[in-house]
Motif scaffolding. Sequence first.
Motif, PDB file in Angstrom:
ATOM      1  N   GLU A 102      -4.767  -1.209  22.554  1.00 27.09           N
ATOM      2  CA  GLU A 102      -3.248  -0.621  22.416  1.00 27.09           C
ATOM      3  C   GLU A 102      -3.050   0.408  21.779  1.00 27.09           C
ATOM      4  N   VAL A 103      -1.994   1.210  22.062  1.00 29.55           N
ATOM      5  CA  VAL A 103      -1.829   2.561  21.314  1.00 29.55           C
ATOM      6  C   VAL A 103      -0.514   2.713  20.846  1.00 29.55           C
ATOM      7  N   TYR A 153      -3.003   0.212  32.080  1.00 27.57           N
ATOM      8  CA  TYR A 153      -3.649   0.956  33.143  1.00 27.57           C
ATOM      9  C   TYR A 153      -5.130   1.014  33.087  1.00 27.57           C
ATOM     10  N   HIS A 165      -6.484   3.556  30.375  1.00 25.21           N
ATOM     11  CA  HIS A 165      -6.119   3.645  29.132  1.00 25.21           C
ATOM     12  C   HIS A 165      -7.642   2.898  28.225  1.00 25.21           C
ATOM     13  N   LYS A 166      -8.083   3.745  27.259  1.00 26.07           N
ATOM     14  CA  LYS A 166      -9.433   3.561  26.635  1.00 26.07           C
ATOM     15  C   LYS A 166      -9.005   2.327  25.610  1.00 26.07           C
ATOM     16  N   ARG A 167      -8.068   2.536  24.823  1.00 27.08           N
ATOM     17  CA  ARG A 167      -7.875   1.602  23.766  1.00 27.08           C
ATOM     18  C   ARG A 167      -6.902   0.363  24.230  1.00 27.08           C
ATOM     19  N   LYS A 174      -2.571  -2.053  26.698  1.00 23.81           N
ATOM     20  CA  LYS A 174      -3.290  -1.374  27.842  1.00 23.81           C
ATOM     21  C   LYS A 174      -2.982  -1.861  29.284  1.00 23.81           C
ATOM     22  N   TYR A 227       6.389   1.728  32.088  1.00 19.89           N
ATOM     23  CA  TYR A 227       6.031   1.051  30.598  1.00 19.89           C
ATOM     24  C   TYR A 227       7.205   0.164  30.273  1.00 19.89           C
TER      25      TYR A 227
END
Lengths: 208, 126
Positions: free
Chosen positions: A193-194, A186, A189-191, A184, A26
């Motif tokens: 951004e986190v 990958y 990753h659902k959201r 996001k 990351y």
Amino acid sequence: MKLKQLEGLLGDLQQFSNPKVELEQYPTGPHIASRMLFTAENSYGDITDKVVADFGCGCGTLSAAAALLDAACVIGFDIDPQSLETATLNAEELEVEIDFVQCDVTKLELKGQVVGTVVMNPPFGTRKKGADMEFLSAAMKVASQAVYSLHKTSTREHIKRAALRDFNAKSAEVICELRYDLPKLYKFHKRKEVDIAVDLWRFEPRQN
Amino acid sequence: MRLMTHNMLSCNIKGVTNGFPLKIEAEKVIEKEVDFNPDFLRHMFAKIEWKDLVEAARSLGYAELPEDSPDATVIESAADESLLKKLHHALLELHLEEGALVCPETGRKFPVNKGIPNMLLHEDEA
């Protein structure tokens, strides 16, 4: 150099083109990277005129910050050749000198007490369990002056205990808590951004 | 890779006890000037392995460093910085771009490409 200027320069760096999830690649954003190194130098004098090592340097963001803050010598260590190629281009772009070494830092043997400060944004251990602790252990063996590292706030007590008890730390302080914006990157990753709460730590090794 | 970095690398193959210093096979060496910082060099002098640095510099084609480790007083002297300038050049201005670092005990070669040494071990070496 002012903080805003440093942040601006770091924001122009190239990041991972094909991040590898198993290495927890990351990017360290310019906001965090600039504050981390700026604090290390302005509050503690750990960067300018020092030998600085960047463990798990990736595309070299922290290394670049150290070089821009006039470290005497900066060395970036990473296992991934593609990242090191990008890091090399970034160093050229900024016209700073950084040496890069391809290796597994957790298996590295470095001689002597040449490295003063280690800076790192290590894997959090979400893919390879315990990776964060392995990086910290390796860094504490190498640094003669200080280690700056980012770890999830949720691991705070665990890290403090391990550093003081097992990794030869004279002191282990959380300098500040930061929000790490992870875009996001990958497929899993659902959201979009986190936001993760991370601690910026400063560890001082006991004199060997 | 510059010699400041080389001065700390050693071979970490399992079982190797004499993996330092790594010998240098130089195929391409370039020189890049950087700012001279005498205080930093004075501070570093005590921490580096002098004889190993002299040998490494020779491998890169630079033979100006005296064979024997200089007296601390020569290094501390503010008047004559000529020796410090040689130390500066050897440690920070010579870049090994292509070649290899060789383990003194096993002969294993760690390749250096585009200035980056590859110290990754094979499975049976770890």
